[in-house]
Scaffold this motif. Structure first.
Motif, PDB file in Angstrom:
ATOM      1  N   SER A 125      -0.077  11.974  -5.161  1.00  0.00           N
ATOM      2  CA  SER A 125      -0.135  10.649  -4.542  1.00  0.00           C
ATOM      3  C   SER A 125      -1.489  10.424  -3.899  1.00  0.00           C
ATOM      4  O   SER A 125      -2.190  11.383  -3.545  1.00  0.00           O
ATOM      5  CB  SER A 125       0.963  10.487  -3.475  1.00  0.00           C
TER       6      SER A 125
ATOM      7  N   THR B  11       1.790   6.837  -6.387  1.00  0.00           N
ATOM      8  CA  THR B  11       2.227   8.152  -6.844  1.00  0.00           C
ATOM      9  C   THR B  11       2.234   8.201  -8.359  1.00  0.00           C
ATOM     10  O   THR B  11       2.775   7.295  -9.015  1.00  0.00           O
ATOM     11  CB  THR B  11       3.641   8.483  -6.330  1.00  0.00           C
TER      12      THR B  11
ATOM     13  N   GLU C 258       8.948  11.110  -3.934  1.00  0.00           N
ATOM     14  CA  GLU C 258       9.033  10.488  -5.261  1.00  0.00           C
ATOM     15  C   GLU C 258       9.141  11.524  -6.389  1.00  0.00           C
ATOM     16  O   GLU C 258       9.244  11.160  -7.550  1.00  0.00           O
ATOM     17  CB  GLU C 258       7.804   9.603  -5.503  1.00  0.00           C
TER      18      GLU C 258
ATOM     19  N   GLU D 144       0.236  12.438   1.896  1.00  0.00           N
ATOM     20  CA  GLU D 144       0.330  12.323   0.444  1.00  0.00           C
ATOM     21  C   GLU D 144       1.297  13.353  -0.133  1.00  0.00           C
ATOM     22  O   GLU D 144       2.054  13.059  -1.065  1.00  0.00           O
ATOM     23  CB  GLU D 144      -1.062  12.478  -0.181  1.00  0.00           C
TER      24      GLU D 144
ATOM     25  N   THR E  17       4.562  12.428  -2.299  1.00  0.00           N
ATOM     26  CA  THR E  17       4.769  13.047  -3.606  1.00  0.00           C
ATOM     27  C   THR E  17       6.121  13.753  -3.659  1.00  0.00           C
ATOM     28  O   THR E  17       6.841  13.659  -4.660  1.00  0.00           O
ATOM     29  CB  THR E  17       3.648  14.059  -3.907  1.00  0.00           C
TER      30      THR E  17
END
Length: 417
Positions: free
Chosen positions: A85, A226, A80, A73, A77
């Motif tokens: 996330s 996200t 993006e 995650e 994150t």
């Protein structure tokens, strides 16, 4: 000598070194696979804090997350450039989480007409639960604007549609959503953050089917949502009262994690998370090659007498070519083409020697599938016509084979009687 800053988490080096930068036991290069379901605490107040969402870090029960998925995650994150996330067992689990936990009966959703077949099927389920849905040609922001109602809560688009490769007017729709205070959800699966970041057009939530571009390899299912941090959840009416005592920026993520993971159980297994995290390390390299090969193959197919039409955003003939150039670094690995004689499709596909006849996308190997009689068969002829899916349409997910070898393979298959 002056100290150097570590590479940013969204850079290729940042992704490759993300695990060890975050601290890994015993000097390991990769985050290990944590298979424990339960997690203990020295202090009762820490256990309570994890349950209530007031304590940062920590795990209580693996259905809601584990160290291995948390490491993934963090990578998503970073890619993006988001606030946080949440990973899920598949891309469809991630989409279901967004729609089922953030919409309720009486709400209205505006979506691109050109969406993944299973997403279209999910819309049927949402309709049965009392969520109204209007599907429009999102290449026109005016079409989106005309569909808005007082009860509209969300606008949903894909960066590049599967299989027709339509591209929405991403930034204009983002401006429209900001104007009306709507949650803008963008599925970034085909492009991934390597080619486009939906946060740049104002998306509040970004969905990725990790199975495809980010993981590659065709070896693991996964999905992610996200939160970009751009949407003000304080104005969203569907957040449960129990989550409103937290930092408002965390309301959306908290509701998604509690409702979609805790209540619905769409949890990503640690083993799958580990495989996806490894695949993400080569994301930028894979996307660069597959995009270049896809463009070369698309140009070849467009020039072939047996081909009626080719759908690829970086072709000058594509209706949204200008939009694609404005937003995307490259065109991705997805293309589709229509044969002039649809009756020849089985023979042409059977003649391919490199490309594999298989469902799925975003693999390291090139995959082909006849669209109408397979993944869009259940949708019916009327839906296929509405989405522009011709009987002779072939979807191609371009892999890592050299472009010249792929072109030779399609050339010999198309030349067969």
């Amino acid at each position: 000598m002056a100290d150097h800053e570590p590479p940013p988490p969204d850079s290729p080096s940042g992704i490759v070194h993300g695990d060890r930068r975050g601290g890994v036991e015993h000097g390991a290069i990769h985050k290990p696979i944590h298979t424990s379901v339960q997690y203990g605490f020295e202090r009762t107040e820490d256990l309570i804090g994890v349950f209530q969402g007031t304590r940062k870090g920590g795990f209580n029960y693996a259905r809601q997350g584990a160290p291995t998925t948390a490491a993934l995650e963090a990578k998503i994150t970073g890619l993006e450039q988001g606030l946080g996330s949440i990973c899920f067992a598949s891309g469809m689990a991630a989409l279901s989480a967004v729609f089922l936990t953030l919409l309720k009966a009486g709400d209205h959703l505006v979506s691109s007409r050109y969406v993944f077949g299973n997403t279209n099927s999910l819309f049927g389920t949402l309709g049965g639960l009392g969520v109204a849905i209007d599907k429009v040609d999102a290449a026109s922001v005016d079409a989106v604007r005309a569909a808005l109602r007082p009860e509209t809560r969300m606008v949903f688009v894909e960066t590049i549609a599967n299989p027709g490769t339509q591209v929405p007017d991403l930034d204009a729709i983002g401006a429209l959503c900001r104007e009306h205070g709507l949650l803008y959800v963008v599925d970034n699966t085909i492009t991934s953050a390597a080619l486009f970041r939906p946060a740049t057009v104002g998306a509040g939530l970004v969905v990725n089917s990790l199975t495809k571009t980010i993981a590659g390899h065709g070896a693991a299912l996964g999905g992610a949502v996200t939160d970009t941090g751009l949407f003000d959840w304080r104005g969203y009416p569907n957040i449960a009262d129990s989550y409103r005592g937290l930092d408002p920026r965390q309301w959306g993520l908290q509701q998604l994690r509690k409702k979609a993971l805790r209540d619905m159980g769409g949890t990503l297994a640690p083993e799958q998370a580990h495989r996806i995290a490894l695949g993400a390390e080569t994301l930028s390299l894979r996307v660069a090659q597959t995009s270049a090969s896809a463009l070369a193959l698309a140009r070849f197919l467009e020039s072939h007498a047996a081909v009626e039409r080719v759908h690829y955003p970086m072709l000058e003939s594509h209706p949204q070519h200008a939009l694609a150039l404005r937003h995307f670094k490259a065109g991705s690995w997805l293309l589709a083409f229509e044969l002039r004689d649809s009756a020849r499709m089985p023979a042409v596909l059977d003649g391919l020697q490199l490309a594999i006849k298989a469902t799925g996308m975003g693999d390291n190997r090139t995959l082909v599938i006849p669209v109408a009689p397979t993944i869009y068969w259940e949708a019916g002829a009327a839906v296929r016509a509405e989405m522009g899916i011709a009987d002779g349409l072939v979807r191609v997910s371009v892999g890592l084979e050299p472009a010249d070898e792929l072109i030779d393979d399609f050339a010999q298959a198309l030349s067969r009687p």
